[in-house]
Design a protein around this motif. Structure first.
Motif, PDB file in Angstrom:
ATOM      1  N   THR A 107       1.073  -1.482  -0.607  1.00  0.00           N
ATOM      2  CA  THR A 107      -0.025  -0.275  -0.163  1.00  0.00           C
ATOM      3  C   THR A 107       0.800   1.045   0.033  1.00  0.00           C
ATOM      4  O   THR A 107       2.007   1.190  -0.087  1.00  0.00           O
ATOM      5  CB  THR A 107      -0.581  -0.114   1.000  1.00  0.00           C
ATOM      6  N   THR A 108       0.279   2.369  -0.339  1.00  0.00           N
ATOM      7  CA  THR A 108       0.998   3.970  -0.395  1.00  0.00           C
ATOM      8  C   THR A 108       1.263   4.035   0.861  1.00  0.00           C
ATOM      9  O   THR A 108       2.317   4.424   1.077  1.00  0.00           O
ATOM     10  CB  THR A 108       0.378   4.430  -0.805  1.00  0.00           C
ATOM     11  N   THR A 109       0.580   4.192   2.357  1.00  0.00           N
ATOM     12  CA  THR A 109       1.553   3.641   3.794  1.00  0.00           C
ATOM     13  C   THR A 109       2.250   2.931   3.731  1.00  0.00           C
ATOM     14  O   THR A 109       3.060   3.768   4.867  1.00  0.00           O
ATOM     15  CB  THR A 109       0.312   3.500   4.679  1.00  0.00           C
ATOM     16  N   GLU A 110       2.529   1.672   3.826  1.00  0.00           N
ATOM     17  CA  GLU A 110       3.659   1.102   3.317  1.00  0.00           C
ATOM     18  C   GLU A 110       5.021   1.244   3.170  1.00  0.00           C
ATOM     19  O   GLU A 110       5.916   1.827   3.433  1.00  0.00           O
ATOM     20  CB  GLU A 110       3.705  -0.554   2.667  1.00  0.00           C
ATOM     21  N   LEU A 111       4.724   2.250   1.098  1.00  0.00           N
ATOM     22  CA  LEU A 111       5.799   2.356   0.775  1.00  0.00           C
ATOM     23  C   LEU A 111       6.621   3.568   1.681  1.00  0.00           C
ATOM     24  O   LEU A 111       7.173   3.961   1.744  1.00  0.00           O
ATOM     25  CB  LEU A 111       5.676   2.896  -0.143  1.00  0.00           C
ATOM     26  N   ARG A 112       5.563   4.552   2.254  1.00  0.00           N
ATOM     27  CA  ARG A 112       5.598   5.547   2.700  1.00  0.00           C
ATOM     28  C   ARG A 112       6.575   5.526   3.975  1.00  0.00           C
ATOM     29  O   ARG A 112       7.768   5.873   4.283  1.00  0.00           O
ATOM     30  CB  ARG A 112       4.882   6.850   3.068  1.00  0.00           C
ATOM     31  N   LYS A 113       6.395   4.449   4.590  1.00  0.00           N
ATOM     32  CA  LYS A 113       7.139   4.366   5.516  1.00  0.00           C
ATOM     33  C   LYS A 113       8.496   4.024   5.849  1.00  0.00           C
ATOM     34  O   LYS A 113       9.819   3.781   6.618  1.00  0.00           O
ATOM     35  CB  LYS A 113       5.731   3.016   6.956  1.00  0.00           C
ATOM     36  N   ASN A 114       8.904   2.956   4.667  1.00  0.00           N
ATOM     37  CA  ASN A 114       9.556   2.109   4.131  1.00  0.00           C
ATOM     38  C   ASN A 114       9.946   1.851   2.738  1.00  0.00           C
ATOM     39  O   ASN A 114      10.676   0.925   1.864  1.00  0.00           O
ATOM     40  CB  ASN A 114       9.471   0.509   4.286  1.00  0.00           C
ATOM     41  N   ILE A 115      10.590   3.466   2.738  1.00  0.00           N
ATOM     42  CA  ILE A 115      10.917   3.788   0.905  1.00  0.00           C
ATOM     43  C   ILE A 115      11.916   3.415   0.552  1.00  0.00           C
ATOM     44  O   ILE A 115      12.013   2.619  -0.234  1.00  0.00           O
ATOM     45  CB  ILE A 115      10.353   5.095   0.840  1.00  0.00           C
ATOM     46  N   GLY A 116      13.222   3.482   1.526  1.00  0.00           N
ATOM     47  CA  GLY A 116      14.202   2.480   0.553  1.00  0.00           C
ATOM     48  C   GLY A 116      14.242   1.407   0.853  1.00  0.00           C
ATOM     49  O   GLY A 116      14.970   1.076  -0.159  1.00  0.00           O
ATOM     50  N   LYS A 117      13.678   0.415   1.352  1.00  0.00           N
ATOM     51  CA  LYS A 117      13.573  -1.014   2.020  1.00  0.00           C
ATOM     52  C   LYS A 117      13.247  -0.620  -0.019  1.00  0.00           C
ATOM     53  O   LYS A 117      13.996  -2.007  -0.742  1.00  0.00           O
ATOM     54  CB  LYS A 117      12.905  -1.676   2.703  1.00  0.00           C
ATOM     55  N   TYR A 118      12.314  -0.677   0.136  1.00  0.00           N
ATOM     56  CA  TYR A 118      11.382  -0.815  -1.434  1.00  0.00           C
ATOM     57  C   TYR A 118      11.852  -0.411  -2.764  1.00  0.00           C
ATOM     58  O   TYR A 118      12.616  -0.763  -3.447  1.00  0.00           O
ATOM     59  CB  TYR A 118       9.990  -0.507  -1.695  1.00  0.00           C
TER      60      TYR A 118
END
Length: 97
Positions: free
Chosen positions: A5-16
């Motif tokens: 989700t976009t929420t997960e992306l915001r929290k862990n953008i570096g990881k992804y």
């Protein structure tokens, strides 16, 4: 392939982004009911591509008289020509004793 989700992306953008760059993993981002978007690497970054930040220098400290004053202060401290403040609550007692 990973879908987040976009929420997960915001929290862990570096990881992804790392997954996309290093592991060549396809990451899909679901944005409410607007659709699903893909994170993809379009080109490999060139290390020399980024300009280096210039170090800002304070010209005050390049003046000969200032440098001489700093050297003199260091020499005074090394020779013991200084006052040590042991208790910040009693500064004047340290200075006047």
């Amino acid at each position: 392939m990973i879908e987040i989700t976009t929420t997960e992306l915001r929290k862990n953008i570096g990881k992804y982004l790392t997954l996309v760059i290093e592991k060549k993993e396809q990451v899909l981002v679901r944005y409410r009911d607007k659709g699903v978007f893909a994170l993809t690497l379009t080109s490999q970054p060139e290390k020399a591509h980024r300009p280096k930040k210039k170090e800002k220098r304070d010209s005050y400290f390049e003046q000969p008289e200032v440098l001489q004053s700093i050297r003199q202060g260091k020499a005074d401290i090394e020779a013991g020509r200084c006052i040590t403040i042991n208790d910040p609550e009693k500064i004047w007692e340290s200075i006047l004793s």
